[in-house]
Design a protein around this motif. Structure first.
Motif, short mmCIF file in Angstrom:
data_model
loop_
_atom_site.label_atom_id
_atom_site.label_comp_id
_atom_site.label_asym_id
_atom_site.label_seq_id
_atom_site.Cartn_x
_atom_site.Cartn_y
_atom_site.Cartn_z
N LEU A 169 0.80 -1.20 0.00
CA LEU A 169 0.00 0.00 0.00
C LEU A 169 0.85 1.27 0.00
CD1 LEU A 169 -2.79 -1.10 2.48
CD2 LEU A 169 -2.96 -0.90 0.01
N SER A 170 2.14 1.12 0.21
CA SER A 170 3.02 2.29 0.11
C SER A 170 3.51 2.50 -1.32
CB SER A 170 4.23 2.12 1.04
OG SER A 170 5.02 1.03 0.63
N GLU A 171 3.28 1.51 -2.18
CA GLU A 171 3.67 1.64 -3.58
C GLU A 171 2.68 2.53 -4.32
OE1 GLU A 171 6.36 0.41 -4.75
OE2 GLU A 171 6.96 -1.06 -3.25
N LYS A 172 3.18 3.25 -5.31
CA LYS A 172 2.29 4.02 -6.17
C LYS A 172 1.55 3.05 -7.09
CE LYS A 172 3.79 7.93 -4.55
NZ LYS A 172 2.94 8.73 -3.64
N PRO A 173 0.33 3.39 -7.49
CA PRO A 173 -0.44 2.47 -8.34
C PRO A 173 0.30 2.05 -9.60
CG PRO A 173 -1.88 4.17 -7.48
CD PRO A 173 -0.48 4.54 -7.05
N TRP A 174 1.09 2.96 -10.21
CA TRP A 174 1.81 2.59 -11.43
C TRP A 174 3.06 1.75 -11.14
CZ3 TRP A 174 1.05 7.57 -9.65
CH2 TRP A 174 2.15 8.21 -9.09
N GLU A 175 3.44 1.64 -9.86
CA GLU A 175 4.59 0.81 -9.50
C GLU A 175 4.18 -0.61 -9.13
OE1 GLU A 175 6.24 3.03 -6.30
OE2 GLU A 175 7.36 4.41 -7.59
N ALA A 176 2.93 -0.80 -8.74
CA ALA A 176 2.41 -2.13 -8.38
C ALA A 176 1.05 -2.28 -9.04
CB ALA A 176 2.32 -2.27 -6.87
N LYS A 177 1.07 -2.27 -10.37
CA LYS A 177 -0.19 -2.23 -11.13
C LYS A 177 -1.09 -3.41 -10.83
CE LYS A 177 1.85 0.36 -14.98
NZ LYS A 177 2.19 0.32 -16.42
N ARG A 178 -0.50 -4.63 -10.82
CA ARG A 178 -1.34 -5.81 -10.62
C ARG A 178 -1.98 -5.82 -9.24
NH1 ARG A 178 2.79 -10.31 -13.07
NH2 ARG A 178 4.25 -8.97 -11.91
N PHE A 179 -1.25 -5.34 -8.24
CA PHE A 179 -1.79 -5.30 -6.89
C PHE A 179 -2.99 -4.36 -6.80
CE2 PHE A 179 -1.59 -3.17 -2.66
CZ PHE A 179 -2.00 -4.24 -1.89
N TYR A 180 -2.86 -3.17 -7.38
CA TYR A 180 -3.97 -2.21 -7.31
C TYR A 180 -5.12 -2.61 -8.23
CZ TYR A 180 -1.50 0.95 -4.23
OH TYR A 180 -0.89 1.49 -3.13
N VAL A 181 -4.82 -3.31 -9.30
CA VAL A 181 -5.90 -3.85 -10.14
C VAL A 181 -6.68 -4.89 -9.34
CG1 VAL A 181 -6.39 -5.32 -12.14
CG2 VAL A 181 -4.85 -3.37 -12.37
N LEU A 182 -5.97 -5.70 -8.55
CA LEU A 182 -6.64 -6.69 -7.70
C LEU A 182 -7.57 -6.01 -6.70
CD1 LEU A 182 -3.88 -9.31 -6.76
CD2 LEU A 182 -5.96 -9.71 -8.06
N ILE A 183 -7.10 -4.95 -6.08
CA ILE A 183 -7.93 -4.22 -5.11
C ILE A 183 -9.19 -3.69 -5.80
CG2 ILE A 183 -8.09 -2.11 -3.74
CD1 ILE A 183 -5.22 -2.55 -2.87
N SER A 184 -8.99 -3.06 -6.96
CA SER A 184 -10.13 -2.48 -7.68
C SER A 184 -11.10 -3.56 -8.13
CB SER A 184 -9.62 -1.69 -8.89
OG SER A 184 -8.74 -0.66 -8.49
N ALA A 185 -10.57 -4.68 -8.64
CA ALA A 185 -11.43 -5.77 -9.11
C ALA A 185 -12.20 -6.40 -7.96
CB ALA A 185 -10.59 -6.83 -9.82
#
Length: 441
Positions: free
Chosen positions: A346-362
Protein backbone atom coordinates in the motif's frame (compact mmCIF):
# COMPACT_ATOMS: atom_id res chain seq x y z
CA UNK A 1 -11.63 -2.62 22.75
CA UNK A 2 -12.27 -0.93 19.42
CA UNK A 3 -11.87 2.56 20.84
CA UNK A 4 -8.30 3.15 19.95
CA UNK A 5 -6.78 6.33 21.35
CA UNK A 6 -5.63 9.19 19.17
CA UNK A 7 -2.12 7.84 19.39
CA UNK A 8 -3.01 4.48 17.88
CA UNK A 9 -0.25 2.04 17.10
CA UNK A 10 0.39 1.85 13.36
CA UNK A 11 -1.18 -0.94 11.37
CA UNK A 12 1.52 -2.66 9.34
CA UNK A 13 0.85 -4.19 5.96
CA UNK A 14 3.82 -5.93 4.34
CA UNK A 15 4.91 -5.55 0.77
CA UNK A 16 6.37 -8.65 -0.72
CA UNK A 17 9.30 -8.23 -3.10
CA UNK A 18 10.07 -10.73 -5.83
CA UNK A 19 13.56 -11.44 -4.51
CA UNK A 20 14.67 -11.74 -0.90
CA UNK A 21 16.56 -8.62 0.18
CA UNK A 22 19.98 -8.61 1.75
CA UNK A 23 19.95 -8.06 5.46
CA UNK A 24 20.20 -4.39 6.30
CA UNK A 25 19.75 -3.29 2.69
CA UNK A 26 17.50 -0.45 1.62
CA UNK A 27 15.17 -3.00 0.07
CA UNK A 28 14.95 -4.79 3.43
CA UNK A 29 14.17 -1.58 5.24
CA UNK A 30 11.40 -0.85 2.74
CA UNK A 31 9.89 -4.28 2.98
CA UNK A 32 7.06 -3.27 5.26
CA UNK A 33 4.28 -0.84 4.63
CA UNK A 34 3.36 1.25 7.67
CA UNK A 35 0.49 3.55 8.29
CA UNK A 36 2.39 5.94 10.59
CA UNK A 37 0.88 7.96 13.35
CA UNK A 38 -0.11 11.49 12.53
CA UNK A 39 2.62 14.08 12.31
CA UNK A 40 3.97 15.10 15.64
CA UNK A 41 2.62 12.06 17.46
CA UNK A 42 5.13 9.86 19.18
CA UNK A 43 4.82 6.64 21.10
CA UNK A 44 4.19 7.28 24.79
CA UNK A 45 6.89 6.67 27.31
CA UNK A 46 6.90 5.60 30.92
CA UNK A 47 3.69 4.16 32.34
CA UNK A 48 1.79 4.48 29.05
CA UNK A 49 4.34 2.46 27.09
CA UNK A 50 2.74 -0.88 27.95
CA UNK A 51 -0.69 0.30 26.78
CA UNK A 52 0.83 1.66 23.55
CA UNK A 53 2.46 -1.69 22.78
CA UNK A 54 -0.92 -3.42 22.99
CA UNK A 55 -2.07 -1.58 19.86
CA UNK A 56 -1.71 -4.37 17.25
CA UNK A 57 -3.53 -6.82 19.51
CA UNK A 58 -6.36 -4.33 19.97
CA UNK A 59 -6.65 -3.82 16.20
CA UNK A 60 -6.67 -7.58 15.58
CA UNK A 61 -9.44 -8.07 18.12
CA UNK A 62 -11.44 -5.26 16.51
CA UNK A 63 -11.14 -6.77 13.04
CA UNK A 64 -12.06 -10.17 14.45
CA UNK A 65 -15.42 -8.74 15.56
CA UNK A 66 -16.71 -7.60 12.20
CA UNK A 67 -20.44 -7.79 11.30
CA UNK A 68 -20.09 -11.45 10.29
CA UNK A 69 -18.88 -12.44 13.77
CA UNK A 70 -21.56 -10.34 15.51
CA UNK A 71 -24.38 -11.82 13.43
CA UNK A 72 -23.05 -15.40 13.73
CA UNK A 73 -22.99 -15.13 17.53
CA UNK A 74 -26.52 -13.66 17.43
CA UNK A 75 -27.78 -16.59 15.35
CA UNK A 76 -26.12 -19.12 17.66
CA UNK A 77 -27.75 -17.54 20.71
CA UNK A 78 -31.17 -17.23 19.07
CA UNK A 79 -31.15 -20.80 17.77
CA UNK A 80 -29.54 -22.73 20.64
CA UNK A 81 -29.56 -20.36 23.65
CA UNK A 82 -26.57 -21.17 25.88
CA UNK A 83 -25.82 -24.62 24.49
CA UNK A 84 -23.08 -23.29 22.18
CA UNK A 85 -21.22 -21.21 24.78
CA UNK A 86 -18.75 -24.08 25.15
CA UNK A 87 -17.61 -23.46 21.56
CA UNK A 88 -16.70 -19.84 22.37
CA UNK A 89 -14.90 -21.00 25.52
CA UNK A 90 -12.99 -23.60 23.49
CA UNK A 91 -12.01 -20.96 20.95
CA UNK A 92 -9.99 -19.10 23.64
CA UNK A 93 -7.02 -21.54 23.77
CA UNK A 94 -7.34 -22.03 20.01
CA UNK A 95 -6.98 -18.27 19.42
CA UNK A 96 -4.09 -17.96 21.87
CA UNK A 97 -2.22 -20.81 20.18
CA UNK A 98 -2.91 -19.45 16.68
CA UNK A 99 -1.99 -15.86 17.58
CA UNK A 100 1.17 -17.01 19.34
CA UNK A 101 2.33 -19.14 16.41
CA UNK A 102 1.46 -16.61 13.68
CA UNK A 103 3.03 -13.73 15.62
CA UNK A 104 6.24 -15.72 16.01
CA UNK A 105 6.25 -16.65 12.33
CA UNK A 106 5.92 -12.98 11.36
CA UNK A 107 8.61 -11.78 13.76
CA UNK A 108 11.20 -14.47 13.00
CA UNK A 109 10.80 -14.62 9.22
CA UNK A 110 9.56 -11.09 8.36
CA UNK A 111 7.36 -12.75 5.75
CA UNK A 112 3.72 -13.58 5.29
CA UNK A 113 2.33 -17.09 5.62
CA UNK A 114 1.76 -17.70 1.90
CA UNK A 115 5.19 -16.27 1.08
CA UNK A 116 6.67 -19.02 3.25
CA UNK A 117 4.41 -21.66 1.74
CA UNK A 118 5.53 -20.66 -1.75
CA UNK A 119 9.23 -20.70 -0.84
CA UNK A 120 9.28 -23.96 1.13
CA UNK A 121 6.33 -26.04 -0.12
CA UNK A 122 5.96 -24.92 -3.72
CA UNK A 123 4.10 -22.40 -5.82
CA UNK A 124 1.14 -24.75 -6.40
CA UNK A 125 0.38 -25.08 -2.69
CA UNK A 126 0.72 -21.32 -2.25
CA UNK A 127 -1.63 -20.58 -5.14
CA UNK A 128 -4.13 -23.15 -3.86
CA UNK A 129 -3.98 -21.56 -0.41
CA UNK A 130 -4.36 -18.11 -1.92
CA UNK A 131 -7.41 -19.20 -3.95
CA UNK A 132 -9.08 -20.73 -0.88
CA UNK A 133 -8.36 -17.67 1.25
CA UNK A 134 -9.49 -15.30 -1.51
CA UNK A 135 -12.75 -17.26 -1.85
CA UNK A 136 -13.34 -16.86 1.88
CA UNK A 137 -12.35 -13.19 1.97
CA UNK A 138 -14.47 -12.30 -1.05
CA UNK A 139 -17.51 -13.99 0.50
CA UNK A 140 -16.95 -12.09 3.76
CA UNK A 141 -16.37 -8.78 1.91
CA UNK A 142 -19.64 -9.25 0.01
CA UNK A 143 -21.52 -10.09 3.22
CA UNK A 144 -19.98 -7.21 5.18
CA UNK A 145 -20.88 -4.69 2.47
CA UNK A 146 -24.43 -6.08 2.64
CA UNK A 147 -24.41 -5.57 6.41
CA UNK A 148 -23.07 -1.99 6.21
CA UNK A 149 -25.48 -0.96 3.44
CA UNK A 150 -28.39 -2.54 5.33
CA UNK A 151 -27.32 -0.66 8.46
CA UNK A 152 -27.53 2.60 6.49
CA UNK A 153 -30.99 1.45 5.38
CA UNK A 154 -32.06 1.03 9.02
CA UNK A 155 -30.85 4.56 9.83
CA UNK A 156 -32.41 6.27 6.81
CA UNK A 157 -35.42 4.14 5.89
CA UNK A 158 -34.20 3.88 2.29
CA UNK A 159 -33.41 0.66 0.43
CA UNK A 160 -29.91 -0.69 1.06
CA UNK A 161 -29.37 -0.67 -2.72
CA UNK A 162 -28.82 3.10 -2.50
CA UNK A 163 -25.76 2.63 -0.30
CA UNK A 164 -23.88 -0.24 -1.96
CA UNK A 165 -21.86 1.82 -4.45
CA UNK A 166 -20.99 4.48 -1.85
CA UNK A 167 -19.81 1.87 0.66
CA UNK A 168 -17.67 0.08 -1.93
CA UNK A 169 -16.18 3.34 -3.23
CA UNK A 170 -15.30 4.40 0.32
CA UNK A 171 -13.39 1.16 0.95
CA UNK A 172 -11.57 1.49 -2.40
CA UNK A 173 -10.67 5.12 -1.69
CA UNK A 174 -9.24 4.29 1.74
CA UNK A 175 -6.94 1.65 0.27
CA UNK A 176 -5.83 3.39 -2.92
CA UNK A 177 -5.25 6.81 -1.40
CA UNK A 178 -3.68 5.45 1.83
CA UNK A 179 -5.99 7.22 4.24
CA UNK A 180 -6.80 4.03 6.13
CA UNK A 181 -5.52 4.94 9.59
CA UNK A 182 -6.68 8.56 9.50
CA UNK A 183 -10.25 7.64 8.55
CA UNK A 184 -10.60 4.54 10.74
CA UNK A 185 -9.67 6.56 13.82
CA UNK A 186 -13.15 8.05 13.56
CA UNK A 187 -14.82 4.85 12.35
CA UNK A 188 -13.67 2.73 15.28
CA UNK A 189 -15.56 5.09 17.58
CA UNK A 190 -18.75 4.22 15.68
CA UNK A 191 -18.30 0.56 16.57
CA UNK A 192 -18.39 1.29 20.31
CA UNK A 193 -22.19 0.88 20.56
CA UNK A 194 -21.75 -2.85 19.88
CA UNK A 195 -20.12 -3.15 23.29
CA UNK A 196 -23.53 -2.44 24.79
CA UNK A 197 -24.10 -6.16 24.24
CA UNK A 198 -22.25 -6.66 27.53
CA UNK A 199 -24.81 -4.43 29.28
CA UNK A 200 -27.66 -6.16 27.45
CA UNK A 201 -26.43 -9.56 28.64
CA UNK A 202 -26.17 -8.32 32.24
CA UNK A 203 -29.66 -6.75 32.15
CA UNK A 204 -31.19 -10.08 31.11
CA UNK A 205 -30.06 -11.37 34.53
CA UNK A 206 -28.87 -14.80 33.43
CA UNK A 207 -28.25 -17.44 36.07
CA UNK A 208 -24.48 -17.48 36.52
CA UNK A 209 -24.31 -21.11 37.61
CA UNK A 210 -26.48 -22.12 34.68
CA UNK A 211 -24.10 -20.35 32.30
CA UNK A 212 -21.08 -22.09 33.84
CA UNK A 213 -22.89 -25.43 33.61
CA UNK A 214 -23.74 -24.85 29.94
CA UNK A 215 -20.09 -24.06 29.18
CA UNK A 216 -18.56 -27.07 30.90
CA UNK A 217 -21.47 -29.56 30.64
CA UNK A 218 -23.13 -28.49 27.39
CA UNK A 219 -26.39 -29.88 26.07
CA UNK A 220 -25.21 -30.98 22.62
CA UNK A 221 -27.57 -31.85 19.81
CA UNK A 222 -26.99 -34.39 17.04
CA UNK A 223 -28.50 -32.24 14.29
CA UNK A 224 -27.07 -30.68 11.12
CA UNK A 225 -28.09 -27.21 12.35
CA UNK A 226 -26.05 -27.66 15.53
CA UNK A 227 -22.94 -28.81 13.61
CA UNK A 228 -23.52 -25.96 11.14
CA UNK A 229 -23.47 -23.41 13.95
CA UNK A 230 -20.28 -24.89 15.43
CA UNK A 231 -18.60 -24.60 12.04
CA UNK A 232 -19.83 -21.01 11.64
CA UNK A 233 -18.52 -20.01 15.09
CA UNK A 234 -15.11 -21.51 14.33
CA UNK A 235 -15.11 -19.61 11.04
CA UNK A 236 -16.21 -16.38 12.75
CA UNK A 237 -13.49 -16.31 15.42
CA UNK A 238 -10.68 -18.16 13.65
CA UNK A 239 -11.23 -16.48 10.28
CA UNK A 240 -8.38 -17.21 7.82
CA UNK A 241 -7.91 -13.54 6.88
CA UNK A 242 -7.36 -12.62 10.54
CA UNK A 243 -4.69 -15.30 10.78
CA UNK A 244 -2.97 -14.06 7.61
CA UNK A 245 -3.12 -10.46 8.82
CA UNK A 246 -1.79 -11.44 12.25
CA UNK A 247 1.30 -12.96 10.59
CA UNK A 248 1.84 -9.97 8.31
CA UNK A 249 1.34 -7.31 11.00
CA UNK A 250 3.99 -8.94 13.20
CA UNK A 251 6.56 -9.17 10.40
CA UNK A 252 7.71 -5.63 11.18
CA UNK A 253 11.15 -6.03 12.79
CA UNK A 254 10.59 -2.86 14.84
CA UNK A 255 7.50 -4.34 16.43
CA UNK A 256 8.26 -5.41 19.98
CA UNK A 257 6.91 -8.63 21.33
CA UNK A 258 4.13 -8.14 23.85
CA UNK A 259 2.28 -11.20 25.09
CA UNK A 260 -0.55 -8.99 26.30
CA UNK A 261 -1.63 -8.40 22.70
CA UNK A 262 -2.88 -11.93 22.15
CA UNK A 263 -4.44 -12.19 25.60
CA UNK A 264 -6.21 -8.85 25.21
CA UNK A 265 -7.71 -9.54 21.78
CA UNK A 266 -8.73 -13.06 22.82
CA UNK A 267 -10.30 -11.91 26.10
CA UNK A 268 -12.35 -9.23 24.35
CA UNK A 269 -13.48 -11.70 21.69
CA UNK A 270 -14.61 -14.16 24.37
CA UNK A 271 -16.48 -11.60 26.50
CA UNK A 272 -18.27 -9.98 23.55
CA UNK A 273 -19.20 -13.27 21.88
CA UNK A 274 -20.65 -14.66 25.12
CA UNK A 275 -22.52 -11.39 25.77
CA UNK A 276 -24.05 -11.40 22.29
CA UNK A 277 -25.16 -15.03 22.62
CA UNK A 278 -26.63 -14.50 26.11
CA UNK A 279 -28.51 -11.35 25.06
CA UNK A 280 -29.80 -12.96 21.86
CA UNK A 281 -30.95 -16.11 23.68
CA UNK A 282 -33.09 -14.00 26.05
CA UNK A 283 -34.78 -11.87 23.40
CA UNK A 284 -34.82 -13.69 20.05
CA UNK A 285 -36.77 -16.83 19.16
CA UNK A 286 -36.69 -18.17 15.60
CA UNK A 287 -37.34 -21.57 14.06
CA UNK A 288 -34.69 -20.79 11.43
CA UNK A 289 -32.43 -18.12 12.91
CA UNK A 290 -30.35 -17.44 9.73
CA UNK A 291 -33.53 -16.12 8.08
CA UNK A 292 -33.90 -13.23 10.54
CA UNK A 293 -33.40 -9.69 9.28
CA UNK A 294 -30.78 -7.21 10.49
CA UNK A 295 -33.49 -5.21 12.25
CA UNK A 296 -34.64 -8.35 14.09
CA UNK A 297 -31.05 -9.18 15.05
CA UNK A 298 -30.77 -5.70 16.56
CA UNK A 299 -33.50 -6.58 19.06
CA UNK A 300 -30.86 -8.39 21.14
CA UNK A 301 -29.77 -4.92 22.32
CA UNK A 302 -33.26 -4.06 23.59
CA UNK A 303 -32.51 -4.98 27.25
CA UNK A 304 -29.83 -2.26 27.28
CA UNK A 305 -31.21 0.50 25.05
CA UNK A 306 -34.89 -0.29 24.50
CA UNK A 307 -36.39 1.03 21.25
CA UNK A 308 -33.05 2.56 20.31
CA UNK A 309 -31.73 -0.96 19.61
CA UNK A 310 -31.90 -0.85 15.77
CA UNK A 311 -30.21 2.58 15.62
CA UNK A 312 -27.44 1.65 18.06
CA UNK A 313 -26.95 -1.67 16.27
CA UNK A 314 -26.79 0.02 12.85
CA UNK A 315 -24.18 2.56 13.99
CA UNK A 316 -22.06 -0.23 15.49
CA UNK A 317 -22.30 -2.38 12.35
CA UNK A 318 -21.27 0.57 10.15
CA UNK A 319 -18.26 1.29 12.35
CA UNK A 320 -17.05 -2.30 12.71
CA UNK A 321 -17.76 -3.10 9.07
CA UNK A 322 -15.90 -0.10 7.68
CA UNK A 323 -12.90 -0.85 9.90
CA UNK A 324 -12.84 -4.54 8.87
CA UNK A 325 -13.53 -4.14 5.13
CA UNK A 326 -10.23 -2.46 4.14
CA UNK A 327 -8.34 -5.11 6.13
CA UNK A 328 -10.31 -7.86 4.37
CA UNK A 329 -9.67 -6.48 0.88
CA UNK A 330 -5.99 -5.71 1.51
CA UNK A 331 -5.43 -9.13 3.10
CA UNK A 332 -7.07 -10.86 0.16
CA UNK A 333 -4.92 -9.04 -2.39
CA UNK A 334 -1.73 -9.61 -0.38
CA UNK A 335 -2.48 -13.32 -0.26
CA UNK A 336 -2.50 -13.59 -4.05
CA UNK A 337 0.54 -11.30 -4.31
CA UNK A 338 2.48 -13.50 -1.88
CA UNK A 339 1.54 -16.68 -3.71
CA UNK A 340 2.41 -15.27 -7.14
CA UNK A 341 5.48 -13.30 -6.04
CA UNK A 342 4.11 -10.01 -7.36
CA UNK A 343 5.23 -6.59 -6.24
CA UNK A 344 2.65 -5.36 -3.76
CA UNK A 345 2.26 -2.83 -1.00
CA UNK A 346 0.00 0.00 0.00
CA UNK A 347 3.02 2.29 0.11
CA UNK A 348 3.67 1.64 -3.58
CA UNK A 349 2.29 4.02 -6.17
CA UNK A 350 -0.44 2.47 -8.34
CA UNK A 351 1.81 2.59 -11.43
CA UNK A 352 4.59 0.81 -9.50
CA UNK A 353 2.41 -2.13 -8.38
CA UNK A 354 -0.19 -2.23 -11.13
CA UNK A 355 -1.34 -5.81 -10.62
CA UNK A 356 -1.79 -5.30 -6.89
CA UNK A 357 -3.97 -2.21 -7.31
CA UNK A 358 -5.90 -3.85 -10.14
CA UNK A 359 -6.64 -6.69 -7.70
CA UNK A 360 -7.93 -4.22 -5.11
CA UNK A 361 -10.13 -2.48 -7.68
CA UNK A 362 -11.43 -5.77 -9.11
CA UNK A 363 -12.19 -7.21 -5.66
CA UNK A 364 -14.17 -4.15 -4.59
CA UNK A 365 -16.00 -4.03 -7.95
CA UNK A 366 -16.97 -7.74 -7.79
CA UNK A 367 -18.12 -7.46 -4.18
CA UNK A 368 -20.23 -4.40 -4.98
CA UNK A 369 -21.77 -6.11 -8.02
CA UNK A 370 -22.68 -9.21 -6.00
CA UNK A 371 -24.46 -6.99 -3.49
CA UNK A 372 -27.18 -6.15 -6.00
CA UNK A 373 -28.48 -9.71 -5.72
CA UNK A 374 -31.56 -9.96 -3.52
CA UNK A 375 -30.05 -11.88 -0.61
CA UNK A 376 -30.85 -11.49 3.07
CA UNK A 377 -27.70 -9.90 4.62
CA UNK A 378 -27.98 -12.05 7.76
CA UNK A 379 -28.08 -15.22 5.67
CA UNK A 380 -25.10 -14.03 3.62
CA UNK A 381 -23.08 -13.19 6.74
CA UNK A 382 -23.86 -16.56 8.32
CA UNK A 383 -22.97 -18.67 5.29
CA UNK A 384 -19.78 -16.70 4.70
CA UNK A 385 -18.68 -17.82 8.17
CA UNK A 386 -19.53 -21.44 7.40
CA UNK A 387 -17.33 -21.18 4.30
CA UNK A 388 -14.61 -19.61 6.43
CA UNK A 389 -14.86 -22.52 8.86
CA UNK A 390 -14.42 -25.07 6.08
CA UNK A 391 -11.47 -23.28 4.46
CA UNK A 392 -9.83 -22.67 7.84
CA UNK A 393 -8.54 -26.26 7.92
CA UNK A 394 -5.72 -25.97 5.32
CA UNK A 395 -4.62 -22.64 6.84
CA UNK A 396 -4.20 -24.25 10.26
CA UNK A 397 -2.32 -27.18 8.74
CA UNK A 398 0.24 -24.85 7.13
CA UNK A 399 0.62 -22.92 10.40
CA UNK A 400 1.40 -26.21 12.16
CA UNK A 401 3.94 -27.22 9.52
CA UNK A 402 5.73 -23.87 9.27
CA UNK A 403 5.81 -23.10 13.00
CA UNK A 404 7.49 -26.49 13.65
CA UNK A 405 9.95 -26.37 10.73
CA UNK A 406 13.45 -25.62 12.05
CA UNK A 407 14.62 -24.77 8.53
CA UNK A 408 12.29 -21.76 8.68
CA UNK A 409 11.89 -20.92 12.35
CA UNK A 410 14.44 -20.06 15.02
CA UNK A 411 12.09 -21.46 17.66
CA UNK A 412 9.35 -24.05 17.26
CA UNK A 413 6.04 -24.60 19.02
CA UNK A 414 5.77 -25.88 22.53
CA UNK A 415 3.93 -29.13 23.18
CA UNK A 416 0.84 -27.25 24.35
CA UNK A 417 0.82 -24.96 21.32
CA UNK A 418 0.91 -28.00 19.06
CA UNK A 419 -1.86 -29.61 21.10
CA UNK A 420 -4.22 -26.64 20.77
CA UNK A 421 -3.36 -25.98 17.12
CA UNK A 422 -4.00 -29.65 16.39
CA UNK A 423 -7.23 -29.52 18.39
CA UNK A 424 -8.39 -26.45 16.46
CA UNK A 425 -7.67 -28.20 13.16
CA UNK A 426 -9.28 -31.45 14.26
CA UNK A 427 -12.29 -29.76 15.86
CA UNK A 428 -13.02 -27.71 12.75
CA UNK A 429 -12.61 -30.77 10.52
CA UNK A 430 -14.87 -32.84 12.79
CA UNK A 431 -17.63 -30.21 12.72
CA UNK A 432 -17.36 -30.05 8.93
CA UNK A 433 -17.56 -33.83 8.58
CA UNK A 434 -20.57 -34.06 10.90
CA UNK A 435 -22.31 -31.36 8.91
CA UNK A 436 -21.59 -33.13 5.62
CA UNK A 437 -22.76 -36.43 7.13
CA UNK A 438 -26.22 -35.01 7.78
CA UNK A 439 -26.51 -32.72 4.75
CA UNK A 440 -24.93 -34.74 1.95
CA UNK A 441 -24.77 -38.43 2.77
Amino acid sequence: MNARSKETCAVNFPKFPNTPPRKGSAQDRGKLVKFPAASGEAAPTGGWRGIWRLGPGVVTGAANLDPSAVVTATIAGAAFAHSLLWVVFLVVPFLLAVFSATSRIGRETSKGLLDLVREHYGRKFALAGAILTIATNLAVVIADIMAVSDAFSILTGLSRMFFIAATAFFVWYILVFQDYQKITRALVLLSLPLYLYVAAAVFTRPNLWSLIHDIFVPHMQATPQYAENILALFGAFLTPYIIMWQTSSRSDPSHERHDGESFLSTAVTFVLACSIMVAASSVLRFNNAPDMTMRQAAEALRPAVGDWGPIVFAIGIIGSGMVALPVLVASMCFDLAQAAGWKAGLSEKPWEAKRFYVLISAAVFLAAGANYMRINPVTALYWSMILAGVLLIPTLIFILLISNDRRIMQTVNTRWQNFWLGAATGGTAAAGLIYLRYKVF
